[in-house]
Every structure is written in C-alpha cells, then in structure tokens.
Design a protein around this motif. Structure first.
Motif, mmCIF file in Angstrom:
data_model
loop_
_atom_site.group_PDB
_atom_site.id
_atom_site.type_symbol
_atom_site.label_atom_id
_atom_site.label_comp_id
_atom_site.label_asym_id
_atom_site.label_seq_id
_atom_site.Cartn_x
_atom_site.Cartn_y
_atom_site.Cartn_z
ATOM 1 N N ARG A 1 -30.794 47.671 16.349
ATOM 2 C CA ARG A 1 -31.972 47.676 17.110
ATOM 3 C C ARG A 1 -33.083 46.981 16.418
ATOM 4 O O ARG A 1 -33.862 45.980 16.746
ATOM 5 C CB ARG A 1 -32.593 49.110 17.251
ATOM 6 C CG ARG A 1 -33.704 49.233 18.063
ATOM 7 C CD ARG A 1 -34.400 50.754 17.960
ATOM 8 N NE ARG A 1 -34.938 50.958 16.748
ATOM 9 C CZ ARG A 1 -36.083 50.642 16.048
ATOM 10 N NH1 ARG A 1 -36.870 49.840 16.739
ATOM 11 N NH2 ARG A 1 -36.171 51.057 14.835
ATOM 12 N N LEU A 2 -33.162 47.010 15.183
ATOM 13 C CA LEU A 2 -34.262 46.357 14.310
ATOM 14 C C LEU A 2 -33.955 44.929 14.353
ATOM 15 O O LEU A 2 -34.854 43.936 14.388
ATOM 16 C CB LEU A 2 -34.072 46.770 12.654
ATOM 17 C CG LEU A 2 -34.796 48.199 12.644
ATOM 18 C CD1 LEU A 2 -34.615 48.678 11.324
ATOM 19 C CD2 LEU A 2 -36.253 48.338 12.989
ATOM 20 N N SER A 3 -32.788 44.312 14.223
ATOM 21 C CA SER A 3 -32.267 43.179 14.333
ATOM 22 C C SER A 3 -32.833 42.626 15.687
ATOM 23 O O SER A 3 -33.291 41.305 15.679
ATOM 24 C CB SER A 3 -30.774 42.910 14.212
ATOM 25 O OG SER A 3 -30.463 41.355 14.293
ATOM 26 N N ASP A 4 -32.465 43.143 16.802
ATOM 27 C CA ASP A 4 -32.922 42.559 18.002
ATOM 28 C C ASP A 4 -34.279 42.414 18.185
ATOM 29 O O ASP A 4 -34.929 41.484 18.565
ATOM 30 C CB ASP A 4 -32.498 43.480 19.001
ATOM 31 C CG ASP A 4 -30.938 43.504 19.469
ATOM 32 O OD1 ASP A 4 -30.393 42.545 18.773
ATOM 33 O OD2 ASP A 4 -30.354 44.370 19.834
ATOM 34 N N GLU A 5 -35.106 43.531 17.510
ATOM 35 C CA GLU A 5 -36.435 43.369 17.586
ATOM 36 C C GLU A 5 -37.231 42.233 16.695
ATOM 37 O O GLU A 5 -38.041 41.446 16.939
ATOM 38 C CB GLU A 5 -37.052 44.628 16.961
ATOM 39 C CG GLU A 5 -38.614 44.708 16.907
ATOM 40 C CD GLU A 5 -38.981 46.329 16.310
ATOM 41 O OE1 GLU A 5 -40.186 46.150 15.971
ATOM 42 O OE2 GLU A 5 -38.374 47.224 16.412
ATOM 43 N N VAL A 6 -36.424 41.996 15.573
ATOM 44 C CA VAL A 6 -36.795 40.722 14.854
ATOM 45 C C VAL A 6 -36.690 39.446 15.697
ATOM 46 O O VAL A 6 -37.449 38.525 15.540
ATOM 47 C CB VAL A 6 -36.270 41.001 13.341
ATOM 48 C CG1 VAL A 6 -36.194 39.302 12.858
ATOM 49 C CG2 VAL A 6 -36.455 41.861 12.609
ATOM 50 N N ARG A 7 -35.368 39.459 16.156
ATOM 51 C CA ARG A 7 -35.221 38.158 17.074
ATOM 52 C C ARG A 7 -36.199 38.106 18.094
ATOM 53 O O ARG A 7 -36.653 36.669 18.277
ATOM 54 C CB ARG A 7 -33.732 38.392 17.500
ATOM 55 C CG ARG A 7 -32.816 37.838 16.739
ATOM 56 C CD ARG A 7 -31.408 37.701 17.404
ATOM 57 N NE ARG A 7 -30.415 37.960 16.613
ATOM 58 C CZ ARG A 7 -29.612 39.233 16.424
ATOM 59 N NH1 ARG A 7 -29.672 40.172 17.582
ATOM 60 N NH2 ARG A 7 -28.756 39.348 15.644
ATOM 61 N N THR A 8 -36.690 39.180 18.860
ATOM 62 C CA THR A 8 -37.707 39.143 19.694
ATOM 63 C C THR A 8 -38.880 38.375 19.270
ATOM 64 O O THR A 8 -39.696 37.596 19.875
ATOM 65 C CB THR A 8 -37.798 40.579 20.456
ATOM 66 O OG1 THR A 8 -36.505 40.871 21.076
ATOM 67 C CG2 THR A 8 -38.816 40.315 21.896
ATOM 68 N N LEU A 9 -39.334 39.415 18.182
ATOM 69 C CA LEU A 9 -40.774 38.675 17.715
ATOM 70 C C LEU A 9 -40.618 37.237 17.134
ATOM 71 O O LEU A 9 -41.435 36.542 17.295
ATOM 72 C CB LEU A 9 -41.045 39.749 16.608
ATOM 73 C CG LEU A 9 -41.103 41.227 16.820
ATOM 74 C CD1 LEU A 9 -41.504 42.055 15.651
ATOM 75 C CD2 LEU A 9 -42.589 41.197 17.871
ATOM 76 N N GLN A 10 -39.461 36.921 16.564
ATOM 77 C CA GLN A 10 -39.233 35.577 16.062
ATOM 78 C C GLN A 10 -39.322 34.648 17.313
ATOM 79 O O GLN A 10 -40.012 33.541 17.325
ATOM 80 C CB GLN A 10 -38.060 35.239 15.531
ATOM 81 C CG GLN A 10 -37.825 33.974 14.813
ATOM 82 C CD GLN A 10 -36.589 33.936 13.679
ATOM 83 O OE1 GLN A 10 -35.656 34.709 13.934
ATOM 84 N NE2 GLN A 10 -36.241 33.110 13.083
ATOM 85 N N SER A 11 -38.628 35.082 18.458
ATOM 86 C CA SER A 11 -38.633 34.060 19.363
ATOM 87 C C SER A 11 -40.066 34.015 20.253
ATOM 88 O O SER A 11 -40.524 32.909 20.348
ATOM 89 C CB SER A 11 -37.730 34.736 20.662
ATOM 90 O OG SER A 11 -37.827 33.938 21.834
ATOM 91 N N GLU A 12 -41.021 35.209 20.354
ATOM 92 C CA GLU A 12 -42.373 34.938 20.559
ATOM 93 C C GLU A 12 -43.076 34.172 19.665
ATOM 94 O O GLU A 12 -43.992 33.444 20.301
ATOM 95 C CB GLU A 12 -42.965 36.589 20.811
ATOM 96 C CG GLU A 12 -42.468 37.315 21.731
ATOM 97 C CD GLU A 12 -42.886 38.730 21.624
ATOM 98 O OE1 GLU A 12 -43.917 38.997 20.907
ATOM 99 O OE2 GLU A 12 -42.350 39.825 22.472
ATOM 100 N N LEU A 13 -43.042 34.313 18.488
ATOM 101 C CA LEU A 13 -43.732 33.511 17.563
ATOM 102 C C LEU A 13 -43.408 31.960 17.767
ATOM 103 O O LEU A 13 -44.176 31.339 17.656
ATOM 104 C CB LEU A 13 -43.082 33.792 16.120
ATOM 105 C CG LEU A 13 -44.077 33.212 14.941
ATOM 106 C CD1 LEU A 13 -45.703 33.361 14.970
ATOM 107 C CD2 LEU A 13 -43.387 33.599 13.480
ATOM 108 N N GLU A 14 -42.175 31.819 17.916
ATOM 109 C CA GLU A 14 -41.600 30.345 17.937
ATOM 110 C C GLU A 14 -42.439 29.769 19.288
ATOM 111 O O GLU A 14 -42.911 28.638 19.603
ATOM 112 C CB GLU A 14 -40.439 30.026 18.207
ATOM 113 C CG GLU A 14 -39.577 30.526 16.827
ATOM 114 C CD GLU A 14 -38.193 30.402 16.715
ATOM 115 O OE1 GLU A 14 -37.386 30.349 17.838
ATOM 116 O OE2 GLU A 14 -37.432 30.512 15.715
ATOM 117 N N LYS A 15 -42.455 30.568 20.475
ATOM 118 C CA LYS A 15 -43.010 30.213 21.697
ATOM 119 C C LYS A 15 -44.553 30.111 21.398
ATOM 120 O O LYS A 15 -45.109 28.932 21.987
ATOM 121 C CB LYS A 15 -42.988 31.435 22.755
ATOM 122 C CG LYS A 15 -41.422 31.431 23.420
ATOM 123 C CD LYS A 15 -41.414 32.591 24.466
ATOM 124 C CE LYS A 15 -39.825 32.586 24.734
ATOM 125 N NZ LYS A 15 -39.922 33.893 25.486
#
Length: 190
Positions: free
Chosen positions: A82-96
């Motif tokens: 769950r935390l890994s998925d959350e990090v990926r989501t936040l990283q994706s948002e940051l990159e966008k």
C-alpha cells in the motif's frame, strides 16, 4: 544384512527343526523375528518412530506461532504494498506537476519571489517610519511575518542552488532496486 550369522543359526539346527521351520509359517516367522539382525531392525524402527512422533508433536506445538508470524508477515507485506503504491502515485503527481518546469527556471522564480518578500518587508518598514500610523504591536507582528517569509524563501533559494550544483557535478546518491516481495501462502495451507 549379516548372512553368515543367520546361516550359523541354521547350521546348528537338526534336520527335523529345519523341516518344521519350512513347513510352518508361524515357526518361520518366529525364526526370522528371533534373528539378531531383525531384533536390531525392530529396535531401530521403534526408536525412529518415537523420534518422528516427538518431532511431529513439537512441529504441531509450533503451528500457532508459525501461523501468527505468517499473518504478521502478510499484514506487513500488505502495508508495504500500500505504501509503495502511495509513493508511486505521489511521485507520478509530482512528475506531472513539475515535469514541464526546468530546475533553473524554478530557481529563477524562487529568487524573484524571495526578492519580492524582501522588498515588501523593507517597504513596510519605510512606510511605518515615515507615517507611524500603525500601533507598534501590529507593525511588529506584520513585519515579523514578512521577514520570516523572506528568510524562508532565502533558505529555499540556497538549498535549490545547492541541489542544482550537486546534480551538475554528479553528486547524486546511488539508488538500487528493492528486493522482490516474499511469496504469499494461502491462509488454509497450514
């Protein structure tokens, strides 16, 4: 097997005894059971069975502990996923959000915002000194907020410069791929 020892016991028998063993299944089985080699095998079999039973009982006593540890491991793995998925989501948002702006552009914008905060605090101080139309407590509170903002932006500008310098000189930290997750077992496997 020790054939000579078994043959020695047969050689000491009379022909009538040998015929009796050959003609009677019960006598034959008794003769075989009484051989020292068979007695040793039966004794070894009993010891192995007792050892296996003891080991099985110990394993059964450890089953609740193992089940609890597996449940904890599964919970930790689920949380990590769950935390890994959350990090990926936040990283994706940051990159966008930051993907279209280059770091040097961000630095220039941050420096401009810092300069603006500096000017606002200076203007506030000059206005108060020239007019004196505010209460001193109100002025100090407003002036401290402006100076705090200016200092925070200055710190961010300095940190951004430091990060840009690190990336230009190749001083980034090494990264490695995480190990694969543990294999999941079905809950009814025990």
């Amino acid at each position: 097997p020790d054939y000579p020892a078994a043959l020695a016991s047969l050689q000491s028998m009379t022909s009538d005894q040998l015929k009796e063993i050959l003609n009677s299944d019960d006598k034959f089985e008794e003769f075989i059971r009484e051989l020292p080699q068979m007695k040793a095998l039966y004794s070894e079999k009993e010891m192995l069975m007792a050892s296996n039973k003891s080991l099985a009982e110990y394993n059964m006593s450890q089953e609740p502990i193992l089940r609890e540890a597996k449940e904890r491991l599964l919970e930790k793995y689920t949380e990590a996923t769950r935390l890994s998925d959350e990090v990926r989501t936040l990283q994706s948002e940051l990159e966008k959000k930051s993907g279209s702006v280059r770091p040097d552009t961000l630095l220039a914008l941050l420096e401009a915002a810092n300069q603006e905060a500096e000017e606002e605090s200076e203007n506030l101080m000059e206005h108060y000194l020239q007019t004196g139309d505010k209460h001193i407590e109100h002025f100090i509170e407003e002036y401290q907020e402006k100076r705090k903002l200016a200092h925070m932006r200055r710190i961010k500008v300095d940190k951004m410069k430091e990060l840009l310098l690190q990336t230009q000189t190749g001083g980034s930290t090494p990264s490695r791929q995480a190990p694969p997750p543990p294999m999941m077992y079905p809950t009814g496997a025990l």
